[in-house]
Design a protein around this motif. Sequence first.
Motif, PDB file in Angstrom:
ATOM      1  N   SER A 117       0.924  -1.722  -0.415  1.00  0.00           N
ATOM      2  CA  SER A 117      -0.041  -0.606  -0.085  1.00  0.00           C
ATOM      3  C   SER A 117       0.380   1.450  -0.450  1.00  0.00           C
ATOM      4  O   SER A 117       0.795   2.060  -0.526  1.00  0.00           O
ATOM      5  CB  SER A 117      -0.821  -0.331   1.079  1.00  0.00           C
ATOM      6  OG  SER A 117      -1.570  -1.029   1.152  1.00  0.00           O
ATOM      7  N   ASP A 118       1.863   1.358   0.575  1.00  0.00           N
ATOM      8  CA  ASP A 118       2.572   2.798   0.327  1.00  0.00           C
ATOM      9  C   ASP A 118       3.050   2.970  -0.555  1.00  0.00           C
ATOM     10  O   ASP A 118       3.875   3.935  -0.608  1.00  0.00           O
ATOM     11  CB  ASP A 118       3.879   1.725   2.140  1.00  0.00           C
ATOM     12  CG  ASP A 118       3.222   2.368   3.251  1.00  0.00           C
ATOM     13  OD1 ASP A 118       2.148   2.241   2.971  1.00  0.00           O
ATOM     14  OD2 ASP A 118       4.217   1.947   4.343  1.00  0.00           O
ATOM     15  N   HIS A 119       3.672   1.469  -1.094  1.00  0.00           N
ATOM     16  CA  HIS A 119       4.383   1.785  -2.500  1.00  0.00           C
ATOM     17  C   HIS A 119       3.623   2.367  -3.613  1.00  0.00           C
ATOM     18  O   HIS A 119       3.808   3.261  -4.261  1.00  0.00           O
ATOM     19  CB  HIS A 119       5.261   0.841  -3.557  1.00  0.00           C
ATOM     20  CG  HIS A 119       4.118  -0.349  -3.799  1.00  0.00           C
ATOM     21  ND1 HIS A 119       3.537  -0.965  -4.089  1.00  0.00           N
ATOM     22  CD2 HIS A 119       4.741   0.379  -5.316  1.00  0.00           C
ATOM     23  CE1 HIS A 119       2.229  -1.251  -5.059  1.00  0.00           C
ATOM     24  NE2 HIS A 119       3.456  -0.770  -6.164  1.00  0.00           N
ATOM     25  N   HIS A 120       2.458   2.103  -3.464  1.00  0.00           N
ATOM     26  CA  HIS A 120       0.945   2.607  -4.203  1.00  0.00           C
ATOM     27  C   HIS A 120       0.933   3.971  -4.086  1.00  0.00           C
ATOM     28  O   HIS A 120       0.734   4.524  -4.741  1.00  0.00           O
ATOM     29  CB  HIS A 120      -0.007   1.965  -3.499  1.00  0.00           C
ATOM     30  CG  HIS A 120      -1.037   2.427  -4.467  1.00  0.00           C
ATOM     31  ND1 HIS A 120      -1.295   2.161  -6.051  1.00  0.00           N
ATOM     32  CD2 HIS A 120      -2.174   3.239  -4.400  1.00  0.00           C
ATOM     33  CE1 HIS A 120      -2.415   2.426  -6.600  1.00  0.00           C
ATOM     34  NE2 HIS A 120      -2.882   3.943  -5.548  1.00  0.00           N
ATOM     35  N   PHE A 121       1.391   4.041  -2.737  1.00  0.00           N
ATOM     36  CA  PHE A 121       0.862   5.850  -2.419  1.00  0.00           C
ATOM     37  C   PHE A 121       2.582   7.267  -2.689  1.00  0.00           C
ATOM     38  O   PHE A 121       2.147   7.707  -3.097  1.00  0.00           O
ATOM     39  CB  PHE A 121       0.843   6.035  -0.862  1.00  0.00           C
ATOM     40  CG  PHE A 121       1.190   7.375  -0.147  1.00  0.00           C
ATOM     41  CD1 PHE A 121      -0.457   7.957  -0.089  1.00  0.00           C
ATOM     42  CD2 PHE A 121       2.207   7.926  -0.072  1.00  0.00           C
ATOM     43  CE1 PHE A 121      -0.261   8.693   0.534  1.00  0.00           C
ATOM     44  CE2 PHE A 121       1.904   9.413   0.503  1.00  0.00           C
ATOM     45  CZ  PHE A 121       1.036  10.037   0.842  1.00  0.00           C
ATOM     46  N   ILE A 123       4.268   5.784  -5.823  1.00  0.00           N
ATOM     47  CA  ILE A 123       4.997   5.776  -6.365  1.00  0.00           C
ATOM     48  C   ILE A 123       3.452   5.661  -7.000  1.00  0.00           C
ATOM     49  O   ILE A 123       3.417   6.819  -8.520  1.00  0.00           O
ATOM     50  CB  ILE A 123       5.291   4.083  -6.935  1.00  0.00           C
ATOM     51  CG1 ILE A 123       6.848   4.548  -6.240  1.00  0.00           C
ATOM     52  CG2 ILE A 123       5.793   4.201  -8.420  1.00  0.00           C
ATOM     53  CD1 ILE A 123       7.591   3.315  -6.480  1.00  0.00           C
ATOM     54  N   ASP A 124       2.286   5.060  -7.681  1.00  0.00           N
ATOM     55  CA  ASP A 124       1.480   4.883  -8.518  1.00  0.00           C
ATOM     56  C   ASP A 124       0.812   6.057  -8.162  1.00  0.00           C
ATOM     57  O   ASP A 124       0.539   6.735  -9.495  1.00  0.00           O
ATOM     58  CB  ASP A 124       0.828   3.833  -8.405  1.00  0.00           C
ATOM     59  CG  ASP A 124       1.034   2.647  -8.282  1.00  0.00           C
ATOM     60  OD1 ASP A 124       2.413   2.286  -7.714  1.00  0.00           O
ATOM     61  OD2 ASP A 124       0.544   1.406  -8.587  1.00  0.00           O
ATOM     62  N   ALA A 125       0.325   6.511  -6.992  1.00  0.00           N
ATOM     63  CA  ALA A 125      -0.924   7.908  -6.946  1.00  0.00           C
ATOM     64  C   ALA A 125       0.522   8.884  -7.362  1.00  0.00           C
ATOM     65  O   ALA A 125      -0.111   9.945  -7.857  1.00  0.00           O
ATOM     66  CB  ALA A 125      -1.442   7.562  -5.079  1.00  0.00           C
ATOM     67  N   MET A 126       1.274   9.177  -6.510  1.00  0.00           N
ATOM     68  CA  MET A 126       2.371  10.434  -6.100  1.00  0.00           C
ATOM     69  C   MET A 126       2.356  10.601  -7.191  1.00  0.00           C
ATOM     70  O   MET A 126       2.460  12.131  -8.555  1.00  0.00           O
ATOM     71  CB  MET A 126       2.820  10.386  -4.757  1.00  0.00           C
ATOM     72  CG  MET A 126       3.930  11.606  -4.523  1.00  0.00           C
ATOM     73  SD  MET A 126       4.725  11.785  -3.532  1.00  0.00           S
ATOM     74  CE  MET A 126       3.593  11.445  -2.379  1.00  0.00           C
ATOM     75  N   LEU A 127       3.456   9.089  -9.195  1.00  0.00           N
ATOM     76  CA  LEU A 127       3.844   9.911  -9.534  1.00  0.00           C
ATOM     77  C   LEU A 127       2.608  10.938 -10.530  1.00  0.00           C
ATOM     78  O   LEU A 127       3.217  11.522 -11.303  1.00  0.00           O
ATOM     79  CB  LEU A 127       4.539   8.529  -9.967  1.00  0.00           C
ATOM     80  CG  LEU A 127       4.785   8.997 -11.368  1.00  0.00           C
ATOM     81  CD1 LEU A 127       6.316   9.889 -11.663  1.00  0.00           C
ATOM     82  CD2 LEU A 127       5.950   7.728 -12.265  1.00  0.00           C
ATOM     83  N   SER A 128       1.535  10.159 -11.021  1.00  0.00           N
ATOM     84  CA  SER A 128       0.203  10.541 -11.399  1.00  0.00           C
ATOM     85  C   SER A 128      -0.225  12.115 -10.611  1.00  0.00           C
ATOM     86  O   SER A 128      -0.080  12.824 -12.103  1.00  0.00           O
ATOM     87  CB  SER A 128      -0.373   9.417 -11.727  1.00  0.00           C
ATOM     88  OG  SER A 128      -0.341   8.775 -12.118  1.00  0.00           O
ATOM     89  N   ALA A 129       0.389  11.928  -9.809  1.00  0.00           N
ATOM     90  CA  ALA A 129      -0.636  13.810  -9.805  1.00  0.00           C
ATOM     91  C   ALA A 129       0.585  14.202  -9.745  1.00  0.00           C
ATOM     92  O   ALA A 129       0.399  15.882 -10.113  1.00  0.00           O
ATOM     93  CB  ALA A 129      -0.906  13.684  -8.089  1.00  0.00           C
ATOM     94  N   ARG A 130       1.629  14.333  -8.895  1.00  0.00           N
ATOM     95  CA  ARG A 130       2.721  15.637  -9.227  1.00  0.00           C
ATOM     96  C   ARG A 130       2.811  15.360 -10.816  1.00  0.00           C
ATOM     97  O   ARG A 130       3.556  16.681 -11.370  1.00  0.00           O
ATOM     98  CB  ARG A 130       4.275  14.798  -8.823  1.00  0.00           C
ATOM     99  CG  ARG A 130       4.352  14.728  -7.071  1.00  0.00           C
ATOM    100  CD  ARG A 130       5.250  14.360  -6.815  1.00  0.00           C
ATOM    101  NE  ARG A 130       5.846  14.375  -5.326  1.00  0.00           N
ATOM    102  CZ  ARG A 130       6.163  15.494  -4.456  1.00  0.00           C
ATOM    103  NH1 ARG A 130       5.508  17.117  -4.964  1.00  0.00           N
ATOM    104  NH2 ARG A 130       5.487  15.713  -2.926  1.00  0.00           N
ATOM    105  N   THR A 131       3.397  14.213 -12.036  1.00  0.00           N
ATOM    106  CA  THR A 131       3.313  14.240 -13.188  1.00  0.00           C
ATOM    107  C   THR A 131       2.036  15.757 -13.687  1.00  0.00           C
ATOM    108  O   THR A 131       2.342  16.680 -14.513  1.00  0.00           O
ATOM    109  CB  THR A 131       3.079  13.269 -14.009  1.00  0.00           C
ATOM    110  OG1 THR A 131       4.773  12.438 -13.574  1.00  0.00           O
ATOM    111  CG2 THR A 131       3.254  13.315 -15.662  1.00  0.00           C
TER     112      THR A 131
END
Length: 818
Positions: free
Chosen positions: A610-614, A616-624
């Motif tokens: 869950s932490d890696h999803h927070f 990498i997956d979610a944060m990378l998309s949001a910041r991008t």
Amino acid sequence: MMDIVWLGEPESRLSELVGGKVARLARIAGQCSVPLGFCVTTDAYRRSHGVLTVTLQQTIAEAYCELARRTASAKDAPVVAVRSSALAEDGEAASFAGQYTTYLGIVGTNNVVEAVQQCWDGSKGKHIQQYQADRGLPPRSDLAVFVQLLVPADVAGIAFSADPSSAEPQLIVNASLGLGDGLASGTIIPDVFTVDRATRQVTRSSIAEKALKRVLVNDRILELAVAGSFRWRPSLTSHQVREVAELTLHLEQVVGYVVDIEFAYADNRLFVVQCRPATFCGGSRHRAVGKRTERIVESSPLPAQFTLSKADLEQHQWAHDAARFPAPLSPMFASLWLPAYTRTAIAARSDVCYEEPPVKLHHGYVYYRADWDASPVTYHTAEESPRDMLQRYLKTEIMPFYARMDQQFSALETLGQALPLVRELECGFHHLWKLHFDIVGPIHALWSEFNRVFDEIASAVYPHSWVNLMGGVPNKLTETDQQLSELAAWAYSDATLEEILRRDLLFDDMLSQMMGVPVGRCFIQRFQAFLSQYGYRSSNVMDLLDPTWIENPQVPLNMIKKLMQTHHSSDMQVASAGVNDFLAAIPNGPDKRHFVDLYNRVLDSWAVNSDHHFFIDAMLSARTRLWLLTLGNLMCQQALLNAPDDILFLTVDELKVVLQTREFHGSIRMRRLLRQQQLKFQPDPLIGLNTSNSRKRSRARVVLRGMAAVEGMASGWVRIIAGDEDLAKLSRGDIVVCKTFSPSWTPVLNIVRALVADTGGILSHFVLIAREYGVPCVVATERATQILHDGQRVRVDGNRGLVQVLPKQLVRLNDVLG
């Protein structure tokens, strides 16, 4: 601070002060006849928090009296129209057509003051909030109000300087007798004149029956019957049509984009009461003049290897990943994620070798090769634990990458600086997804081993999935919920905070009230700290189109309000209640010790996953998304894009070319339209190999002909909507059938497939909005609500203005995509 600005004053061109509608009228006021008026500014709204003070009421009353003195007739109480002028209204990102209320025939000081207050109150409507979110705009309610002399129109109309539903070089004029409110709202069927742009000659006309007209008589608006001999006469003479066409094309040249004007004739004098950029399918606006509008939806801009082909479907079965990818991917996200994912996913697997990517798109939706998930999972192993690996990556690679890109994009000033940043972003996507598989590969291998051991020694004493044993494991996602719960508990325990949050306020209004009290300022400070840590997420983390919580804090704020109502606590327990009993039931011995060891490792890895999803997956998309919107703003300033989020409809390769050449030969408008069509498509769970996609098209019976208003085709179940109470029966994929479409119903355009109306014209407000949402639309059917009934399956052809009844079978793919 200015409370009143008069049309024609220099400040009347400042959209931040007077809103988009007034600012655009001020720009053309010297080119044509625009009725005189004054604007109650956004400064006044903000300072009074949307509630007219006694002083402000007096200021408006004095301005109204001054308007009487400035009119040629010198009437003590002139008849006025009171209209909204929101900051983003009549803009290039969204029209807001019909979303705000207009009040016509207002006479007298008190009535004008009351109408201004009603305009302000109406700016907080839920349908407006939803429309702002759908168009990617911040949730703002501050509103200017325009008080303008009402034209006693003999004829009123709307004109587009380009046909919104055709590539032909022609403009469209809609007109009706009397005042234009019925035409704009779509409650009547207008006369339609098609005019050749070059010759200014009428090439086609459609004359509607005119049973009634609304006119201004002695300061009162009356609805009068039209005499029989005049009912079928054109509302405009050929000379007037040509005059409207000449003026419309002149204004197009003045402002530099295709225009949508509202006009009125009074005593043979032509007035313009509104001028805005014209809306086309998908919400895009024409920036440049003279370019033809593409009719054909362009194919996917992605490389062919990432799109399912006929050969792919014949050779393999493909499964739709609806859980992670419920919506079609944007071109930018697809071009960043697909290459990064496929390359790193294949590299992480030691058991397979694919010549073609095992993940592809079908009508924009993500499909995996079925044998990709069915094959035994063998990942490259790692000696380091997943938790230690994640912590090391966060410290040395992930967070430094985010910080570096934040700094570089915030300092971005020229397009020349952007190209290396885009290249670094592309490389960063690949690298972070490699880290993703470095972390989840060993986790999934561990889960696979645990699943095998669980089946052997534990399934007999625990007849449920072992996933149920993972309940209550603390991680970044549950930590987010916990922080929201603590904010809600604080607000619930403080009377001042609770009173403010209980009100139905938009975020900006709530913020203004919070900043007025000490405890409110503390709450906002803590809420902003929460956003800085947990706000890099959106409703769809596997794409870039949805606003992040940082952009739209209304989302977490609404979650806090909901938690306050339910008094819900998100306190988490480390293990689920029945774990100890379950472990005690397993016989002691080496197998149990091995099982307990595995269980503890899986429990820890569950949180890490869950932490890696927070991070990498979610944060990378949001910041991008935030980085690209920064670049999109800069490209808008250079006239390379119409709106900042247009950048999300480019691929990363196209973006690099645009930054090098300053040219783009595709069509953002058509890509927005394509996405709207894709959203109406219902993807099958499995396709290809033994699953046939070819279905025989059933014979359809044409039952209605109307006016083709918004292009596209769609099939679905009829739902007759007579009023607000009927909206509850709508489901995703339905066809709305109504007499006319109310602005307050705008949010349902997110879920319906098409719109059919008895009345309206192709330039009516609700049609403009449907066109922005890409919803096929047929209007002026006259009797759709009488002929059709709930539960019928119909096909709506927005290209030809037809409604066909279909047999009760499944929706056809070709019907949905047209």
